[in-house]
Write a protein that holds these residues in place. Structure first.
Motif, PDB file in Angstrom:
ATOM      1  N   LEU A  61     -31.942  34.613  50.663  1.00 39.27           N
ATOM      2  CA  LEU A  61     -31.684  34.023  51.821  1.00 39.27           C
ATOM      3  C   LEU A  61     -32.021  32.719  52.023  1.00 39.27           C
ATOM      4  O   LEU A  61     -31.311  32.032  52.940  1.00 39.27           O
ATOM      5  CB  LEU A  61     -32.809  34.875  52.895  1.00 39.27           C
ATOM      6  N   LYS A  62     -32.830  32.214  50.974  1.00 40.58           N
ATOM      7  CA  LYS A  62     -32.856  30.402  51.047  1.00 40.58           C
ATOM      8  C   LYS A  62     -31.576  29.774  50.722  1.00 40.58           C
ATOM      9  O   LYS A  62     -31.503  28.830  51.045  1.00 40.58           O
ATOM     10  CB  LYS A  62     -34.116  30.248  49.843  1.00 40.58           C
ATOM     11  N   LEU A  63     -30.585  30.604  49.875  1.00 40.53           N
ATOM     12  CA  LEU A  63     -29.492  30.138  49.683  1.00 40.53           C
ATOM     13  C   LEU A  63     -28.422  30.233  50.532  1.00 40.53           C
ATOM     14  O   LEU A  63     -27.170  30.038  50.739  1.00 40.53           O
ATOM     15  CB  LEU A  63     -29.114  30.425  48.369  1.00 40.53           C
ATOM     16  N   GLY A  64     -28.641  31.075  51.894  1.00 43.57           N
ATOM     17  CA  GLY A  64     -27.680  31.217  52.995  1.00 43.57           C
ATOM     18  C   GLY A  64     -27.053  32.541  52.688  1.00 43.57           C
ATOM     19  O   GLY A  64     -26.229  32.903  53.391  1.00 43.57           O
ATOM     20  N   THR A  67     -27.707  39.037  51.865  1.00 47.08           N
ATOM     21  CA  THR A  67     -27.751  40.114  51.021  1.00 47.08           C
ATOM     22  C   THR A  67     -28.793  41.217  51.750  1.00 47.08           C
ATOM     23  O   THR A  67     -28.492  42.367  51.185  1.00 47.08           O
ATOM     24  CB  THR A  67     -28.213  39.994  49.468  1.00 47.08           C
ATOM     25  N   ILE A  68     -29.799  40.723  52.017  1.00 43.04           N
ATOM     26  CA  ILE A  68     -30.589  41.709  52.882  1.00 43.04           C
ATOM     27  C   ILE A  68     -30.933  41.158  54.345  1.00 43.04           C
ATOM     28  O   ILE A  68     -31.135  40.042  54.585  1.00 43.04           O
ATOM     29  CB  ILE A  68     -31.728  41.960  52.140  1.00 43.04           C
ATOM     30  N   GLU A  69     -31.014  42.048  55.116  1.00 44.01           N
ATOM     31  CA  GLU A  69     -31.564  41.646  56.665  1.00 44.01           C
ATOM     32  C   GLU A  69     -32.397  42.743  57.292  1.00 44.01           C
ATOM     33  O   GLU A  69     -32.024  43.758  57.358  1.00 44.01           O
ATOM     34  CB  GLU A  69     -30.305  41.385  57.444  1.00 44.01           C
ATOM     35  N   TYR A 132     -22.643  48.218  52.979  1.00 45.22           N
ATOM     36  CA  TYR A 132     -23.958  48.063  53.079  1.00 45.22           C
ATOM     37  C   TYR A 132     -24.822  49.475  53.091  1.00 45.22           C
ATOM     38  O   TYR A 132     -24.215  50.557  53.363  1.00 45.22           O
ATOM     39  CB  TYR A 132     -24.139  47.280  54.353  1.00 45.22           C
ATOM     40  N   VAL A 133     -25.860  49.456  53.095  1.00 42.91           N
ATOM     41  CA  VAL A 133     -26.786  50.689  53.390  1.00 42.91           C
ATOM     42  C   VAL A 133     -27.913  50.168  54.480  1.00 42.91           C
ATOM     43  O   VAL A 133     -28.528  49.069  54.448  1.00 42.91           O
ATOM     44  CB  VAL A 133     -27.772  50.987  51.895  1.00 42.91           C
ATOM     45  N   GLU A 134     -28.064  50.897  55.465  1.00 41.63           N
ATOM     46  CA  GLU A 134     -28.912  50.821  56.675  1.00 41.63           C
ATOM     47  C   GLU A 134     -30.093  51.545  56.218  1.00 41.63           C
ATOM     48  O   GLU A 134     -30.002  52.929  55.833  1.00 41.63           O
ATOM     49  CB  GLU A 134     -28.322  51.283  57.826  1.00 41.63           C
ATOM     50  N   ILE A 135     -31.055  51.099  56.476  1.00 41.78           N
ATOM     51  CA  ILE A 135     -32.536  51.600  56.089  1.00 41.78           C
ATOM     52  C   ILE A 135     -33.463  51.531  57.426  1.00 41.78           C
ATOM     53  O   ILE A 135     -33.470  50.579  58.082  1.00 41.78           O
ATOM     54  CB  ILE A 135     -33.506  51.222  55.029  1.00 41.78           C
ATOM     55  N   ASP A 136     -33.613  52.760  57.895  1.00 40.38           N
ATOM     56  CA  ASP A 136     -34.382  52.914  59.102  1.00 40.38           C
ATOM     57  C   ASP A 136     -35.648  53.460  58.885  1.00 40.38           C
ATOM     58  O   ASP A 136     -35.935  54.434  58.263  1.00 40.38           O
ATOM     59  CB  ASP A 136     -33.820  53.603  60.254  1.00 40.38           C
ATOM     60  N   LEU A 151     -30.453  45.987  56.969  1.00 38.40           N
ATOM     61  CA  LEU A 151     -29.267  46.213  56.256  1.00 38.40           C
ATOM     62  C   LEU A 151     -29.223  45.576  55.118  1.00 38.40           C
ATOM     63  O   LEU A 151     -29.713  44.374  54.805  1.00 38.40           O
ATOM     64  CB  LEU A 151     -28.287  45.543  57.066  1.00 38.40           C
ATOM     65  N   ILE A 152     -28.841  46.318  53.927  1.00 38.40           N
ATOM     66  CA  ILE A 152     -28.689  45.777  52.499  1.00 38.40           C
ATOM     67  C   ILE A 152     -27.333  45.816  52.174  1.00 38.40           C
ATOM     68  O   ILE A 152     -26.751  46.869  52.001  1.00 38.40           O
ATOM     69  CB  ILE A 152     -29.615  46.488  51.653  1.00 38.40           C
TER      70      ILE A 152
END
Length: 154
Positions: A61-64, A67-69, A132-136, A151-152
């Protein structure tokens, strides 16, 4: 020397909750964008990957790179104009058990987590989509519940 690059993986605030007379070691979950170390364990379960893989995705995420949110972590009992942080039990410092559920459709992982004898404390469910994969993670015990959605992207 301070860096202008934000750190997305942070230390958590630990709390002790008492639910139905049972003490539970928990941590506070940042509401969005940022992650705490204890969340990584939650993400490794449905993805069946090493913690280092999740940590690398967070560091990207530091690189913009998205890949994961973490979309949000909300308490369902909170007044819409008042913010209360959602807590999750620390999976490494409580007695944990689980009941796997049948996976149907695009569900690739579904389990109820029992914590310190409290049945169905939370539910973790993962959905597989094309890119993507959504994890709840759904908190069911204690206050009126809460939801965290990730979201991955692979």
């Amino acid at each position: 020397m301070s860096s202008s690059i934000p750190e997305y993986l942070r230390q958590s605030v630990k709390v002790k909750e008492t639910i139905d007379g049972v003490e539970v070691n928990s941590f506070r979950v940042p509401p969005h964008k940022f992650f705490v170390n204890e969340e990584i364990t939650y993400l490794t379960l449905p993805l069946n990957v090493d913690e280092k893989v999740i940590m690398n995705k967070i560091n990207e995420l530091k690189l913009g790179r998205k890949t994961i949110e973490k979309l949000y972590a909300i308490r369902l009992d909170a007044d819409p104009w008042q913010y209360n942080e959602l807590e999750l039990p620390d999976l490494l410092s409580n007695e944990i058990d689980g009941t796997a559920m049948e996976n149907k459709g695009n569900v690739i992982y579904s389990v109820y987590i029992h914590v310190n004898g409290i049945k169905n404390f939370l539910k973790i469910i993962a959905f597989k989509y094309v890119s993507y994969v959504e994890i709840d993670i759904i908190r069911l015990a204690g206050y009126r519940g809460g939801v965290i959605r990730y979201l991955i992207h692979f």
